[in-house]
Design a protein around this motif. Structure first.
Motif, PDB file in Angstrom:
ATOM      1  N   ASP A 251       0.837  -1.204   0.000  1.00  0.00           N
ATOM      2  CA  ASP A 251       0.000   0.000   0.000  1.00  0.00           C
ATOM      3  C   ASP A 251       0.871   1.252   0.000  1.00  0.00           C
ATOM      4  OD1 ASP A 251      -1.951   1.923   0.284  1.00  0.00           O
ATOM      5  OD2 ASP A 251      -2.445   1.399   2.353  1.00  0.00           O
ATOM      6  N   PRO A 252       1.244   1.773  -1.176  1.00  0.00           N
ATOM      7  CA  PRO A 252       2.102   2.961  -1.241  1.00  0.00           C
ATOM      8  C   PRO A 252       1.539   4.173  -0.498  1.00  0.00           C
ATOM      9  CG  PRO A 252       1.973   1.928  -3.392  1.00  0.00           C
ATOM     10  CD  PRO A 252       0.959   1.229  -2.509  1.00  0.00           C
TER      11      PRO A 252
ATOM     12  N   TRP B 296       3.166   4.686   2.927  1.00  0.00           N
ATOM     13  CA  TRP B 296       4.615   4.873   3.012  1.00  0.00           C
ATOM     14  C   TRP B 296       5.040   6.255   3.492  1.00  0.00           C
ATOM     15  CZ3 TRP B 296       6.412   2.565  -2.319  1.00  0.00           C
ATOM     16  CH2 TRP B 296       6.034   1.231  -2.377  1.00  0.00           C
TER      17      TRP B 296
END
Length: 65
Positions: free
Chosen positions: A21-22, A25
């Motif tokens: 799940d970017p 980040w």
């Protein structure tokens, strides 16, 4: 049967980082971009104070990402 004590370490590194799940980040602390002969553009990103969560159960420790 008693499973023994379970130890949970306090969170010291901020919110959870989920590889798939970017959006979780956040902005990287360092980004490096270079051109490679075989693969084109290579990008490396690093986040300071990003550590795997260690879970301790009985006599074994598990490295959980």
């Amino acid at each position: 049967m008693d499973s023994g004590p379970q130890v949970r370490l306090a969170t010291r590194t901020g919110s959870e980082f989920i590889f798939g799940d970017p959006a979780s980040w956040g902005a990287p602390d360092v980004t490096t971009v270079t051109e490679t002969r075989l693969h084109g553009t290579a990008t490396a990103r690093a986040w300071h104070r990003l550590h795997p969560r260690l879970i301790l159960q009985r006599h074994f420790s598990c490295l959980c990402w």
